[in-house]
Structure formats: structure tokens, C-alpha cells
Scaffold this active site. Structure first.
Site: not given
Ligand code: AKB
Length: 316
Positions: A11, A14, A37-38, A145, A149
Site C-alpha cells: 500500500g 497511499g 502497491d496495486i 471500516y 478494524k
Molecule cells: C478515515 O477517516 O476513515 C480514516 C480513519 C479515521 O481511520 N482517516
């Protein structure tokens, strides 16, 4: 770290990957840091040392690259962030989860010795404390997300406990830097605002004026990343992920600082879908465990960060 250990950054094109590769190459030598990275990264990364096209979901190729370069450490930075993950939950889950599991499984088979994987303040949710959010609290994230995580954190701890995988992680707040642009996050406004302030003298913000969030300057984030990786193993007592804190501010507070450098700067507000993600996250973070266990200390506050951003962006 044995000084000449080969490091693979996945990555590398990024926002964080770019800065991380530059710093790692400065510290450990250009040829010891393989960027991947891709997509093709910026000139500095591409020309500055070894580079490989790599999709972390392609286990066979990851194995090949690790063997080819004799990689001993992996920094896995490839992920979908909060906003893009909501637009494509299935793919975000696949990338964020299976990417991590691929690397943890390689480490379990002793193909690599040490792994860094970033978690996020997005592991917290509407039932988490807002102010000075502690390390061990109710999390219950409600974004794809955040869920990925949090699950990733559990996997990291699991692989450490069951298979002695040396995996290390910090929960990044929103990250602000001048070398690379963010993409797909909720906290991205805090970078875009600088570019627009210099270019146009104005910025339309997609978060409400008073939406304060935990943030960190990129110098601090990269330092936290390398410091936790370099800390003696016994000092890294938390193997899920550490809270790390830099600063906290809202769009209106940031605008006040920017105005000190661009007098005519004007900010307006048009909240969109990202407002609802931001509202589920804490305003500030308590990072006592990182401080006490491996000596973490942020250096940049809002004022110092704004001055540094302005100086560097005006030079670019
Ligand atoms: C996001 O805004 O998705 C990221 C994070 C808070 O991990 N910057």
C-alpha cells in the site's frame, strides 16, 4: 531490528504508505525497503528504491515477493477507509480482512518475522466515551471500516497469543500531511482544506463546523509506527492495537488557524454522509498505555501542525 532486515510496505502509493516508505528508506537504507502497491506510486517512491506491483489478496504473489527480496518485516497499509468502505462493503471487508489474514498466516508459517498493521479510531462507536476515550472501553463500531478494524485487532491478538506472531498496531486518528493526499476517509477534509485554502482561499467542508475529531500530524504518525515496530517485544504489551493521540479539533477551529496564514480564507459547511460516521467516533483519545509501555509522545499540536503544513505546501 537486525539492521539490514528487508522491509516490505504494502500500500506504498497511499497517503500513509508514501510517507512511510520515504522515512523507512531514510532510516534503514533505500535498498532495504521494498515499496509495493496495486498501482504505480509517485516518482519519489518509484525511483527511490525497489518497487513491486502487488495485490495483498494475491497470496501467491505476496509469497513470491517476500521470497524474492528476503523480506523479514511487513507494513500492511493497504485498506479501504471509512467512506469508500460504506460504498462497497463486500470488497472493503475482503480487502481489509483477508489482506491482514494473508500476512498473519505468512508470519505464522515464519515466512516473515514482524508485522505492522494499522487500526483506527473507527473501532469506537456511538456507545464509546466521547472525551479522552480510554484504551479498553465499549467499542461497537457501526461502519464497515470500523467493524473490519475491530475484527482485525482481534485477529492480531489471536495470532500473537496462539502462534507467537510478532504483530504490532496503533489506532490511527485522522492523519494530516503534505507529501500525499488522502482518499476515501472521513477525516480527509483536514488535508483538503489546506490545498483549497492556498489555491482558492476558500473551502466547503462536508462536516459540521463543530465536529471535533482526534487527529495526528503525519510526522507523529510515522514516528509512532516506526517506534512501535522498533520497541523491544516485551514492551509491546497490547497486541490488538494501541490508542495513540496527537490533537483534537473541529473544522471551525482548524479554519481559525489557517486564517492566520491566509487572511482572506473562508470556510462554508455542507455536511454529507461522512457526518454520520464522524459523529460515532470519539472527540479525543487517551493514550496512556502507549506512553507508559513504549514511550509514545506526540510532538505536534494544532498550531504547530498548521504552521508546518503551510510552510511545506507553499514550498511545493
Ligand atoms: C478515515 O477517516 O476513515 C480514516 C480513519 C479515521 O481511520 N482517516
Amino acid at each position: 531490528m537486525a539492521e539490514k532486515e528487508r522491509i516490505l510496505v504494502i500500500g506504498a502509493a497511499g497517503q500513509v504508505g508514501t510517507e512511510l516508505v520515504l522515512k523507512l528508506r531514510e532510516v534503514f537504507g533505500e535498498t532495504n525497503v521494498i515499496a509495493s502497491d496495486i498501482k504505480t506510486p509517485g516518482y519519489e517512491i518509484f525511483e527511490g528504491g525497489p518497487y513491486e506491483i502487488l495485490d495483498v489478496l494475491d497470496v501467491k504473489r505476496v509469497n513470491h515477493i517476500v521470497s524474492k527480496h528476503g523480506v523479514k518485516q511487513v507494513y500492511l497499509m493497504a485498506a479501504f477507509l471509512s467512506s469508500t468502505a460504506e460504498q462497497n462493503p463486500g470488497f472493503a471487508w475482503n480487502l481489509n480482512m483477508n489482506g491482514l489474514l494473508n500476512i498473519l498466516n505468512m508470519a505464522r508459517k515464519e515466512k516473515i518475522a514482524k508485522v505492522f498493521w494499522p487500526s483506527s479510531i473507527a473501532v469506537f462507536g456511538p456507545n464509546s466515551p466521547k472525551e479522552k476515550c480510554l484504551q479498553f472501553v465499549v467499542t461497537e463500531p457501526n461502519t464497515v471500516y470500523g467493524i473490519s478494524k475491530l475484527a482485525g485487532e482481534r485477529w492480531c491478538e489471536y495470532f500473537f497469543e496462539k502462534s507467537k506472531v510478532d504483530v504490532r498496531s496503533v489506532r490511527y486518528p485522522g492523519l494530516i500531511g503534505y507529501n500525499s493526499q488522502p482518499g476515501g476517509g472521513t477525516t480527509d477534509y483536514a488535508v483538503h482544506i489546506f490545498y483549497q485554502a492556498i489555491k482558492k482561499g476558500s473551502y466547503e467542508c462536508y462536516l459540521k463546523a463543530d465536529t471535533a475529531l482526534p487527529m495526528m500530524y503525519m510526522d507523529d504518525a510515522i514516528r509512532a509506527t516506526i517506534e512501535i515496530m522498533e520497541a523491544p517485544s516485551e514492551k509491546v504489551k497490547i497486541r490488538s492495537s494501541y490508542n495513540v493521540s496527537g490533537m483534537s479539533f473541529s473544522p471551525s477551529e482548524l479554519a481559525i488557524q489557517i486564517k492566520k496564514h491566509v487572511a482572506q480564507f473562508e470556510i462554508s459547511y455542507k455536511p454529507d454522509h461522512r457526518q454520520q460516521y464522524a459523529e460515532t467516533w470519539p472527540v479525543s483519545i487517551d493514550d496512556s498505555f502507549a506512553k507508559n509501555n513504549w514511550g509514545w509522545q506526540a510532538e505536534f499540536d494544532l498550531k504547530k501542525m498548521t504552521v508546518d503544513m503551510m510552510q511545506n505546501l507553499k514550498m511545493i
